[in-house]
Design a protein around this motif. Structure first.
Motif, PDB file in Angstrom:
ATOM      1  N   PHE A 191       0.811  -1.155   0.113  1.00  0.00           N
ATOM      2  CA  PHE A 191      -0.174   0.055   0.035  1.00  0.00           C
ATOM      3  C   PHE A 191       0.812   1.444  -0.105  1.00  0.00           C
ATOM      4  O   PHE A 191       1.859   1.315   0.573  1.00  0.00           O
ATOM      5  CB  PHE A 191      -0.769  -0.011   1.161  1.00  0.00           C
ATOM      6  CG  PHE A 191      -1.969  -0.945   1.364  1.00  0.00           C
ATOM      7  CD1 PHE A 191      -3.071  -0.847   0.460  1.00  0.00           C
ATOM      8  CD2 PHE A 191      -1.960  -2.338   1.661  1.00  0.00           C
ATOM      9  CE1 PHE A 191      -3.923  -2.023   0.421  1.00  0.00           C
ATOM     10  CE2 PHE A 191      -2.709  -3.447   1.837  1.00  0.00           C
ATOM     11  CZ  PHE A 191      -3.775  -2.988   1.261  1.00  0.00           C
ATOM     12  N   SER A 192       0.540   2.436  -0.729  1.00  0.00           N
ATOM     13  CA  SER A 192       0.975   3.463  -0.706  1.00  0.00           C
ATOM     14  C   SER A 192       0.210   4.605  -0.381  1.00  0.00           C
ATOM     15  O   SER A 192      -0.899   4.370  -0.060  1.00  0.00           O
ATOM     16  CB  SER A 192       1.499   3.995  -2.242  1.00  0.00           C
ATOM     17  OG  SER A 192       0.470   4.141  -3.286  1.00  0.00           O
ATOM     18  N   GLY A 193       0.632   5.775  -0.502  1.00  0.00           N
ATOM     19  CA  GLY A 193      -0.143   7.064  -0.233  1.00  0.00           C
ATOM     20  C   GLY A 193      -1.488   7.238  -1.202  1.00  0.00           C
ATOM     21  O   GLY A 193      -2.409   8.010  -0.845  1.00  0.00           O
ATOM     22  N   GLY A 228       0.372  15.186   4.881  1.00  0.00           N
ATOM     23  CA  GLY A 228       1.366  15.423   5.973  1.00  0.00           C
ATOM     24  C   GLY A 228       2.681  15.356   5.531  1.00  0.00           C
ATOM     25  O   GLY A 228       3.531  15.863   5.958  1.00  0.00           O
ATOM     26  N   ALA A 229       2.960  14.807   4.203  1.00  0.00           N
ATOM     27  CA  ALA A 229       4.015  14.761   3.549  1.00  0.00           C
ATOM     28  C   ALA A 229       4.093  15.887   2.664  1.00  0.00           C
ATOM     29  O   ALA A 229       3.200  16.533   2.122  1.00  0.00           O
ATOM     30  CB  ALA A 229       4.508  13.465   2.821  1.00  0.00           C
ATOM     31  N   PRO A 230       5.411  16.360   2.446  1.00  0.00           N
ATOM     32  CA  PRO A 230       5.530  17.518   1.335  1.00  0.00           C
ATOM     33  C   PRO A 230       5.053  17.087  -0.052  1.00  0.00           C
ATOM     34  O   PRO A 230       5.423  15.966  -0.807  1.00  0.00           O
ATOM     35  CB  PRO A 230       7.111  17.880   1.285  1.00  0.00           C
ATOM     36  CG  PRO A 230       7.754  17.085   2.257  1.00  0.00           C
ATOM     37  CD  PRO A 230       6.932  16.124   2.679  1.00  0.00           C
ATOM     38  N   ARG A 231       4.053  18.035  -0.814  1.00  0.00           N
ATOM     39  CA  ARG A 231       3.295  17.313  -1.807  1.00  0.00           C
ATOM     40  C   ARG A 231       4.275  17.553  -3.091  1.00  0.00           C
ATOM     41  O   ARG A 231       4.302  16.839  -4.033  1.00  0.00           O
ATOM     42  CB  ARG A 231       2.172  18.225  -2.058  1.00  0.00           C
ATOM     43  CG  ARG A 231       1.052  18.175  -1.271  1.00  0.00           C
ATOM     44  CD  ARG A 231      -0.273  18.252  -1.702  1.00  0.00           C
ATOM     45  NE  ARG A 231      -0.504  17.678  -2.747  1.00  0.00           N
ATOM     46  CZ  ARG A 231      -1.986  17.621  -3.288  1.00  0.00           C
ATOM     47  NH1 ARG A 231      -2.785  18.473  -2.792  1.00  0.00           N
ATOM     48  NH2 ARG A 231      -2.220  16.652  -4.244  1.00  0.00           N
ATOM     49  N   SER A 232       5.449  18.217  -2.767  1.00  0.00           N
ATOM     50  CA  SER A 232       6.184  18.572  -3.969  1.00  0.00           C
ATOM     51  C   SER A 232       7.018  17.382  -4.271  1.00  0.00           C
ATOM     52  O   SER A 232       7.304  17.219  -5.370  1.00  0.00           O
ATOM     53  CB  SER A 232       7.229  19.835  -3.538  1.00  0.00           C
ATOM     54  OG  SER A 232       7.712  19.482  -2.171  1.00  0.00           O
ATOM     55  N   ARG A 233       7.664  16.592  -3.312  1.00  0.00           N
ATOM     56  CA  ARG A 233       8.600  15.377  -3.407  1.00  0.00           C
ATOM     57  C   ARG A 233       8.245  14.371  -2.151  1.00  0.00           C
ATOM     58  O   ARG A 233       8.611  14.802  -1.290  1.00  0.00           O
ATOM     59  CB  ARG A 233       9.932  15.863  -3.729  1.00  0.00           C
ATOM     60  CG  ARG A 233      10.754  14.737  -4.053  1.00  0.00           C
ATOM     61  CD  ARG A 233      12.154  14.989  -3.962  1.00  0.00           C
ATOM     62  NE  ARG A 233      12.794  15.064  -2.830  1.00  0.00           N
ATOM     63  CZ  ARG A 233      14.137  15.448  -2.599  1.00  0.00           C
ATOM     64  NH1 ARG A 233      14.911  15.512  -3.470  1.00  0.00           N
ATOM     65  NH2 ARG A 233      14.488  15.338  -1.267  1.00  0.00           N
ATOM     66  N   ASN A 234       7.590  13.387  -2.546  1.00  0.00           N
ATOM     67  CA  ASN A 234       7.411  12.339  -1.562  1.00  0.00           C
ATOM     68  C   ASN A 234       8.908  11.632  -1.249  1.00  0.00           C
ATOM     69  O   ASN A 234       9.866  11.705  -2.137  1.00  0.00           O
ATOM     70  CB  ASN A 234       6.447  11.251  -2.157  1.00  0.00           C
ATOM     71  CG  ASN A 234       5.888  10.223  -0.654  1.00  0.00           C
ATOM     72  OD1 ASN A 234       6.357  10.670   0.342  1.00  0.00           O
ATOM     73  ND2 ASN A 234       5.168   9.289  -1.247  1.00  0.00           N
ATOM     74  N   GLU A 235       9.143  11.189  -0.113  1.00  0.00           N
ATOM     75  CA  GLU A 235      10.468  10.587   0.491  1.00  0.00           C
ATOM     76  C   GLU A 235      10.093   9.449   1.395  1.00  0.00           C
ATOM     77  O   GLU A 235       9.154   9.557   2.090  1.00  0.00           O
ATOM     78  CB  GLU A 235      11.244  11.611   1.103  1.00  0.00           C
ATOM     79  CG  GLU A 235      11.645  12.691   0.397  1.00  0.00           C
ATOM     80  CD  GLU A 235      12.284  13.850   1.073  1.00  0.00           C
ATOM     81  OE1 GLU A 235      12.922  13.670   2.077  1.00  0.00           O
ATOM     82  OE2 GLU A 235      12.406  15.109   0.418  1.00  0.00           O
ATOM     83  N   PRO A 236      11.127   8.408   1.294  1.00  0.00           N
ATOM     84  CA  PRO A 236      10.859   7.152   2.166  1.00  0.00           C
ATOM     85  C   PRO A 236      10.497   7.458   3.483  1.00  0.00           C
ATOM     86  O   PRO A 236       9.735   6.676   3.947  1.00  0.00           O
ATOM     87  CB  PRO A 236      12.181   6.463   1.911  1.00  0.00           C
ATOM     88  CG  PRO A 236      13.332   7.330   1.373  1.00  0.00           C
ATOM     89  CD  PRO A 236      12.446   8.487   0.422  1.00  0.00           C
ATOM     90  N   GLU A 237      10.869   8.455   4.300  1.00  0.00           N
ATOM     91  CA  GLU A 237      10.744   8.445   5.383  1.00  0.00           C
ATOM     92  C   GLU A 237       8.979   8.661   5.730  1.00  0.00           C
ATOM     93  O   GLU A 237       8.561   8.234   6.873  1.00  0.00           O
ATOM     94  CB  GLU A 237      11.188   9.662   6.300  1.00  0.00           C
ATOM     95  CG  GLU A 237      10.986  11.314   5.716  1.00  0.00           C
ATOM     96  CD  GLU A 237      11.602  12.303   6.531  1.00  0.00           C
ATOM     97  OE1 GLU A 237      11.212  12.186   7.829  1.00  0.00           O
ATOM     98  OE2 GLU A 237      12.276  13.030   6.114  1.00  0.00           O
ATOM     99  N   TRP A 238       8.356   9.408   4.844  1.00  0.00           N
ATOM    100  CA  TRP A 238       6.946   9.436   5.139  1.00  0.00           C
ATOM    101  C   TRP A 238       6.092   8.108   4.921  1.00  0.00           C
ATOM    102  O   TRP A 238       4.816   7.992   4.925  1.00  0.00           O
ATOM    103  CB  TRP A 238       6.481  10.434   3.829  1.00  0.00           C
ATOM    104  CG  TRP A 238       7.184  11.846   4.063  1.00  0.00           C
ATOM    105  CD1 TRP A 238       8.104  12.173   3.180  1.00  0.00           C
ATOM    106  CD2 TRP A 238       7.319  12.665   5.019  1.00  0.00           C
ATOM    107  NE1 TRP A 238       8.601  13.210   3.731  1.00  0.00           N
ATOM    108  CE2 TRP A 238       8.142  13.621   4.884  1.00  0.00           C
ATOM    109  CE3 TRP A 238       6.484  12.470   6.263  1.00  0.00           C
ATOM    110  CZ2 TRP A 238       8.279  14.717   5.869  1.00  0.00           C
ATOM    111  CZ3 TRP A 238       6.478  13.428   7.314  1.00  0.00           C
ATOM    112  CH2 TRP A 238       7.733  14.787   6.902  1.00  0.00           C
TER     113      TRP A 238
END
Ligand code: ZN
Length: 276
Positions: A191-193, A228-238
Motif C-alpha cells: 500500500f502507498s499514499g 502530511g508529507a510535502p506534496r512537492s516530493r515524497n520521500e521514504p521517511e513518509w
C-alpha cells in the motif's frame, strides 16, 4: 519502529542533488529495507547505481506500462542481462495503466507478458502497477487474466518460486474481490499514499484482508505523497504515514506491525548477497 519502503524511485532525477540526506532521513525514521525499481533501461541502470552505493537497498529492473511502446529488442537484451545481477531482487515495475494510456493497450499487454516471463525465468517476483480510470476496473480484470494465462497460479509458478509470492501488487488500487483473487494467487500486496485519494476507499477493506506475511508498505517516491508529507516530493521517511493507516485498518499499531513488514519483504525479495 522498523519499516520498509517496498517501492521507492530513488533513481529518479529529482533525488540527484540530495540523495544521501534523503537516505539518512529514511534510516533515522527506522526504514530497514528499500527497493528501488526501474521503469526502462536507463532508470534500471540508475537503480543499480543507487543500490551499488547503498548496498543495504535492493533494485528491480523492468518496463513500466507507460514505456511499453518505447522499448526495442536491444533494450530487452540489456534488461535480460541486468535481471541476473545479484543486486536485482525483482522484475518491474511493469503492469497495466488504462487510466493514462501513455502506451497503446496492445503494447502494454505484450510488455507485461515479457516482464512476467522474465520473472518466471529468473525466479524474481514481478512488481505490478495497475490503474484503471476513475470508477472502472478494466485494467485490474485484464491483469488478473494475464497472470493466470502466464501460469502464476499453476505449476510453472511453483517451479520458479516455491511458496514465495510470484509477484507484488504495488501501490494497491482496486475493489476487494480483485484483491481477494490476487491473494488467492499467492501475491503480496503493498500500500502507498494512493489509499488516501478519493476513489480509493475500497483499499481500507483490502488493508485488513492481506495475510501479514505478504503485507508491505511503500511510498512510490517521488510520487503519491500521503497527507502530511510535502506534496512537492515524497520521500521514504513518509512511509510511516501509510504504515499508520494500514495498522489502524488492522486494529493494531505500527510498532506491532513493523517487523512483520520486514519479514514479508525478506520472504518476497530474498537476496543472494549479504545485507551490507
Ligand atoms: Zn513506481
Amino acid at each position: 519502529m522498523p519499516l520498509v519502503d517496498s517501492h521507492c524511485h530513488l533513481n529518479a532525477d529529482r533525488f540527484d542533488g540530495d540523495l544521501d540526506q534523503v537516505v539518512e532521513a529514511a534510516r533515522l525514521a527506522g526504514i530497514e529495507r528499500i527497493l528501488v525499481p526501474g521503469w526502462n533501461v536507463a532508470s534500471a541502470g540508475r537503480a543499480l547505481d543507487v543500490v551499488g552505493s547503498h548496498p543495504w537497498m535492493d533494485a528491480a529492473i523492468g518496463v513500466h506500462p507507460h514505456d511499453a511502446a518505447k522499448v526495442d529488442e536491444r533494450a530487452w537484451r540489456a534488461l535480460a542481462a541486468q535481471a541476473t545481477d545479484p543486486r536485482v531482487v525483482a522484475i518491474g515495475e511493469t503492469g497495466l495503466d488504462y487510466d493514462r494510456v501513455f502506451s497503446p493497450i496492445d503494447d502494454q499487454l505484450a510488455n507485461l507478458r515479457r516482464n512476467l516471463d522474465l520473472a518466471l525465468e529468473t525466479g524474481k517476483p514481478a512488481i505490478l502497477h495497475c490503474r484503471s480510470a476513475a470508477g472502472k476496473r478494466d485494467a485490474q480484470d485484464a491483469l488478473l487474466t494475464e497472470l493466470r494465462a502466464a501460469g502464476l497460479g499453476g505449476p510453472r509458478r511453483a517451479a520458479s518460486f516455491g511458496d514465495r509470492p510470484p509477484a507484488v501488487v504495488h501501490s494497491f488500487s482496486g475493489p476487494p474481490d480483485y484483491a481477494r483473487a490476487m491473494i488467492d494467487l499467492g501475491l503480496a500486496v503493498s500500500f502507498s499514499g494512493l489509499v488516501f485519494r478519493r476513489g480509493e476507499e475500497a483499499s481500507a477493506e483490502v488493508a485488513a484482508l492481506v495475510p501479514s506475511d505478504r503485507l508491505m508498505v511503500e511510498t512510490d517516491s517521488p510520487f503519491l505523497a500521503p497527507p502530511g508529507a510535502p506534496r512537492s516530493r515524497n520521500e521514504p521517511e513518509w512511509v510511516r504515514i501509510t504504515a499508520g493507516w494500514v495498522a489502524e485498518r488492522r486494529g493494531t499499531t505500527v510498532d506491532e506491525l513493523g517487523w512483520g513488514f520486514v519479514a514479508a519483504y525478506d520472504r518476497t525479495f530474498p537476496r543472494t548477497r549479504p545485507r551490507g
